[in-house]
Scaffold this motif. Structure first.
Motif, PDB file in Angstrom:
ATOM      1  N   GLN A  13       0.814  -1.292  -0.038  1.00  0.00           N
ATOM      2  CA  GLN A  13       0.070   0.200   0.033  1.00  0.00           C
ATOM      3  C   GLN A  13       0.904   1.438  -0.077  1.00  0.00           C
ATOM      4  OE1 GLN A  13      -3.295  -0.990  -0.398  1.00  0.00           O
ATOM      5  NE2 GLN A  13      -2.277  -2.994  -0.142  1.00  0.00           N
ATOM      6  N   TYR A  14       0.653   2.026  -0.805  1.00  0.00           N
ATOM      7  CA  TYR A  14       1.124   3.456  -1.144  1.00  0.00           C
ATOM      8  C   TYR A  14       1.343   4.261   0.277  1.00  0.00           C
ATOM      9  CZ  TYR A  14       2.200   8.157  -2.522  1.00  0.00           C
ATOM     10  OH  TYR A  14       3.147   9.228  -2.454  1.00  0.00           O
ATOM     11  N   ASP A  15       0.231   4.392   1.050  1.00  0.00           N
ATOM     12  CA  ASP A  15       0.339   5.353   2.273  1.00  0.00           C
ATOM     13  C   ASP A  15       1.085   4.502   3.332  1.00  0.00           C
ATOM     14  OD1 ASP A  15      -1.490   6.821   1.037  1.00  0.00           O
ATOM     15  OD2 ASP A  15      -3.400   5.912   2.053  1.00  0.00           O
ATOM     16  N   VAL A  16       1.224   3.150   3.263  1.00  0.00           N
ATOM     17  CA  VAL A  16       2.105   2.555   4.338  1.00  0.00           C
ATOM     18  C   VAL A  16       3.581   2.741   3.976  1.00  0.00           C
ATOM     19  CG1 VAL A  16       2.850   0.205   5.237  1.00  0.00           C
ATOM     20  CG2 VAL A  16       0.430   0.789   4.968  1.00  0.00           C
ATOM     21  N   ARG A  17       3.830   2.714   2.587  1.00  0.00           N
ATOM     22  CA  ARG A  17       5.236   2.758   2.057  1.00  0.00           C
ATOM     23  C   ARG A  17       5.899   4.168   2.145  1.00  0.00           C
ATOM     24  NH1 ARG A  17       6.488  -1.565  -1.451  1.00  0.00           N
ATOM     25  NH2 ARG A  17       7.502  -0.247  -2.922  1.00  0.00           N
ATOM     26  N   GLN A  18       4.629   5.186   2.392  1.00  0.00           N
ATOM     27  CA  GLN A  18       5.225   6.617   2.489  1.00  0.00           C
ATOM     28  C   GLN A  18       5.391   6.975   4.107  1.00  0.00           C
ATOM     29  OE1 GLN A  18       6.093   8.789   0.124  1.00  0.00           O
ATOM     30  NE2 GLN A  18       6.118   7.006  -0.941  1.00  0.00           N
ATOM     31  N   ASP A  22       5.446   3.348   9.912  1.00  0.00           N
ATOM     32  CA  ASP A  22       5.107   1.793   9.338  1.00  0.00           C
ATOM     33  C   ASP A  22       6.121   1.208   8.726  1.00  0.00           C
ATOM     34  OD1 ASP A  22       2.379   2.138  10.109  1.00  0.00           O
ATOM     35  OD2 ASP A  22       1.803   3.179   8.270  1.00  0.00           O
ATOM     36  N   VAL A  23       7.147   1.768   7.981  1.00  0.00           N
ATOM     37  CA  VAL A  23       8.223   1.132   7.544  1.00  0.00           C
ATOM     38  C   VAL A  23       9.036   0.556   8.526  1.00  0.00           C
ATOM     39  CG1 VAL A  23      10.278   1.238   5.896  1.00  0.00           C
ATOM     40  CG2 VAL A  23       8.015   2.334   5.346  1.00  0.00           C
ATOM     41  N   GLU A  24       9.170   1.138   9.648  1.00  0.00           N
ATOM     42  CA  GLU A  24      10.168   0.799  10.556  1.00  0.00           C
ATOM     43  C   GLU A  24       9.410  -0.365  11.634  1.00  0.00           C
ATOM     44  OE1 GLU A  24      11.467   4.296  12.699  1.00  0.00           O
ATOM     45  OE2 GLU A  24      13.025   5.007  11.204  1.00  0.00           O
ATOM     46  N   ARG A  25       8.266  -0.290  11.580  1.00  0.00           N
ATOM     47  CA  ARG A  25       7.426  -1.099  12.520  1.00  0.00           C
ATOM     48  C   ARG A  25       7.292  -2.481  11.579  1.00  0.00           C
ATOM     49  NH1 ARG A  25       2.252  -2.942  11.316  1.00  0.00           N
ATOM     50  NH2 ARG A  25       1.927  -0.984  10.164  1.00  0.00           N
ATOM     51  N   LEU A  26       7.211  -2.484  10.115  1.00  0.00           N
ATOM     52  CA  LEU A  26       7.346  -3.724   9.306  1.00  0.00           C
ATOM     53  C   LEU A  26       8.611  -4.260   8.870  1.00  0.00           C
ATOM     54  CD1 LEU A  26       3.972  -2.550   7.324  1.00  0.00           C
ATOM     55  CD2 LEU A  26       4.140  -4.005   9.115  1.00  0.00           C
ATOM     56  N   ILE A  27       9.539  -3.629   8.883  1.00  0.00           N
ATOM     57  CA  ILE A  27      10.845  -3.958   7.942  1.00  0.00           C
ATOM     58  C   ILE A  27      12.098  -3.877   9.149  1.00  0.00           C
ATOM     59  CG2 ILE A  27      12.453  -3.643   6.266  1.00  0.00           C
ATOM     60  CD1 ILE A  27      10.215  -2.321   4.484  1.00  0.00           C
ATOM     61  N   HIS A  28      12.672  -5.090   9.168  1.00  0.00           N
ATOM     62  CA  HIS A  28      13.879  -5.158  10.177  1.00  0.00           C
ATOM     63  C   HIS A  28      14.931  -4.154   9.572  1.00  0.00           C
ATOM     64  CE1 HIS A  28      16.805  -7.268  12.335  1.00  0.00           C
ATOM     65  NE2 HIS A  28      15.937  -7.518  13.446  1.00  0.00           N
ATOM     66  N   PRO A  29      15.805  -3.834  10.688  1.00  0.00           N
ATOM     67  CA  PRO A  29      16.803  -2.647  10.392  1.00  0.00           C
ATOM     68  C   PRO A  29      17.965  -3.425   9.350  1.00  0.00           C
ATOM     69  CG  PRO A  29      16.347  -2.533  12.625  1.00  0.00           C
ATOM     70  CD  PRO A  29      15.593  -3.636  12.248  1.00  0.00           C
ATOM     71  N   GLY A  38      16.262  -7.827 -10.335  1.00  0.00           N
ATOM     72  CA  GLY A  38      17.623  -8.344 -10.132  1.00  0.00           C
ATOM     73  C   GLY A  38      18.671  -7.364  -9.216  1.00  0.00           C
ATOM     74  N   LEU A  39      17.939  -6.141  -8.975  1.00  0.00           N
ATOM     75  CA  LEU A  39      18.801  -5.347  -8.090  1.00  0.00           C
ATOM     76  C   LEU A  39      18.744  -5.815  -6.457  1.00  0.00           C
ATOM     77  CD1 LEU A  39      17.530  -1.873  -9.825  1.00  0.00           C
ATOM     78  CD2 LEU A  39      19.867  -2.821  -9.957  1.00  0.00           C
ATOM     79  N   SER A  40      19.657  -5.268  -5.736  1.00  0.00           N
ATOM     80  CA  SER A  40      19.668  -5.639  -4.274  1.00  0.00           C
ATOM     81  C   SER A  40      19.508  -4.401  -3.700  1.00  0.00           C
ATOM     82  CB  SER A  40      20.791  -6.230  -3.978  1.00  0.00           C
ATOM     83  OG  SER A  40      21.380  -7.594  -4.654  1.00  0.00           O
ATOM     84  N   PHE A  41      18.676  -4.440  -2.384  1.00  0.00           N
ATOM     85  CA  PHE A  41      18.483  -3.194  -1.492  1.00  0.00           C
ATOM     86  C   PHE A  41      18.676  -3.665  -0.067  1.00  0.00           C
ATOM     87  CE2 PHE A  41      15.473  -3.367  -5.087  1.00  0.00           C
ATOM     88  CZ  PHE A  41      15.669  -2.110  -5.726  1.00  0.00           C
ATOM     89  N   VAL A  47      14.130   2.199   1.861  1.00  0.00           N
ATOM     90  CA  VAL A  47      13.324   3.249   2.557  1.00  0.00           C
ATOM     91  C   VAL A  47      13.377   4.495   1.700  1.00  0.00           C
ATOM     92  CG1 VAL A  47      13.210   4.893   4.321  1.00  0.00           C
ATOM     93  CG2 VAL A  47      13.481   2.532   4.956  1.00  0.00           C
ATOM     94  N   ASP A  48      14.603   4.609   1.022  1.00  0.00           N
ATOM     95  CA  ASP A  48      14.896   5.742   0.053  1.00  0.00           C
ATOM     96  C   ASP A  48      13.893   5.678  -1.248  1.00  0.00           C
ATOM     97  OD1 ASP A  48      16.771   6.902   1.937  1.00  0.00           O
ATOM     98  OD2 ASP A  48      18.425   6.294   0.544  1.00  0.00           O
ATOM     99  N   MET A  49      13.823   4.053  -1.611  1.00  0.00           N
ATOM    100  CA  MET A  49      13.138   4.115  -2.753  1.00  0.00           C
ATOM    101  C   MET A  49      11.733   4.309  -2.731  1.00  0.00           C
ATOM    102  SD  MET A  49      12.247   0.609  -5.043  1.00  0.00           S
ATOM    103  CE  MET A  49      11.163   0.035  -3.556  1.00  0.00           C
ATOM    104  N   MET A  50      11.337   3.666  -1.512  1.00  0.00           N
ATOM    105  CA  MET A  50       9.520   4.004  -1.163  1.00  0.00           C
ATOM    106  C   MET A  50       9.439   5.408  -0.965  1.00  0.00           C
ATOM    107  SD  MET A  50       8.447   0.590   1.270  1.00  0.00           S
ATOM    108  CE  MET A  50       9.681  -0.235   1.850  1.00  0.00           C
ATOM    109  N   SER A  51      10.142   6.074  -0.270  1.00  0.00           N
ATOM    110  CA  SER A  51       9.815   7.311   0.073  1.00  0.00           C
ATOM    111  C   SER A  51       9.952   8.060  -1.314  1.00  0.00           C
ATOM    112  CB  SER A  51      10.793   8.124   1.148  1.00  0.00           C
ATOM    113  OG  SER A  51      12.127   8.208   0.449  1.00  0.00           O
ATOM    114  N   SER A  52      10.297   7.754  -2.464  1.00  0.00           N
ATOM    115  CA  SER A  52      10.415   8.674  -3.682  1.00  0.00           C
ATOM    116  C   SER A  52       9.438   8.261  -4.707  1.00  0.00           C
ATOM    117  CB  SER A  52      11.738   8.522  -4.158  1.00  0.00           C
ATOM    118  OG  SER A  52      12.132   7.444  -4.680  1.00  0.00           O
ATOM    119  N   GLU A  53       8.534   7.209  -4.234  1.00  0.00           N
ATOM    120  CA  GLU A  53       7.692   6.736  -4.902  1.00  0.00           C
ATOM    121  C   GLU A  53       6.341   7.743  -5.108  1.00  0.00           C
ATOM    122  OE1 GLU A  53       7.835   2.141  -4.267  1.00  0.00           O
ATOM    123  OE2 GLU A  53       6.059   3.078  -3.312  1.00  0.00           O
ATOM    124  N   GLU A  54       5.950   7.611  -6.570  1.00  0.00           N
ATOM    125  CA  GLU A  54       4.719   8.649  -6.649  1.00  0.00           C
ATOM    126  C   GLU A  54       3.660   7.789  -6.698  1.00  0.00           C
ATOM    127  OE1 GLU A  54       4.828  12.110  -7.352  1.00  0.00           O
ATOM    128  OE2 GLU A  54       6.904  11.896  -7.034  1.00  0.00           O
TER     129      GLU A  54
END
Length: 126
Positions: A13-18, A22-29, A38-41, A47-54
């Motif tokens: 969900q876009y709102d969660v990804r922004q 929520d991101v810190e609650r759901l994704i381990h550090p 094929g790209l690694s993250f 977090v940078d990729m999600m915060s820049s999503e439109e």
């Protein structure tokens, strides 16, 4: 495990990804991912990729969830996903797997991988 499936769907969900909270609650550090591209993250780059999503009118459809316990506090979640355009066109078919760990207080996503796959029939829950 229903909570893991629910949290995986939250991450679609876009709102969660922004929401950094929520991101810190759901994704381990120490998260890592091998994306469908094929790209690694790692945590910072995802977090940078999600915060820049439109905002997008595309919806992510996911189905056939299967949870496999690897350890009492480690679950492997497997599923299929596809993107659905407002026109109904379906694209970006993928098989996905996520490893979720229980931290003692909550479940967090530790690893994710997406692999392109041939088109499959979408199953809609009623």
């Amino acid at each position: 495990m229903d909570i893991i499936v629910e949290q995986e769907i939250e991450l679609h969900q876009y709102d969660v990804r922004q929401s950094r909270a929520d991101v810190e609650r759901l994704i381990h550090p120490s998260f890592s991912e091998v994306g469908k591209s094929g790209l690694s993250f790692d945590f910072t780059s995802i977090v940078d990729m999600m915060s820049s999503e439109e905002p997008s009118s595309f919806k992510i459809h996911s189905q056939k969830y299967e949870c496999v316990q690897l350890e009492p506090s480690v679950q492997l979640l497997k599923y299929e996903s596809a993107s659905i355009a407002p026109s109904g066109e379906i694209s970006d078919y993928a098989k996905r797997c996520s490893i979720w760990i229980f931290t003692g207080s909550c479940w967090q996503l530790k690893y994710h991988q997406g692999t392109p796959c041939p088109a499959f029939e979408l199953i809609y829950n009623k």
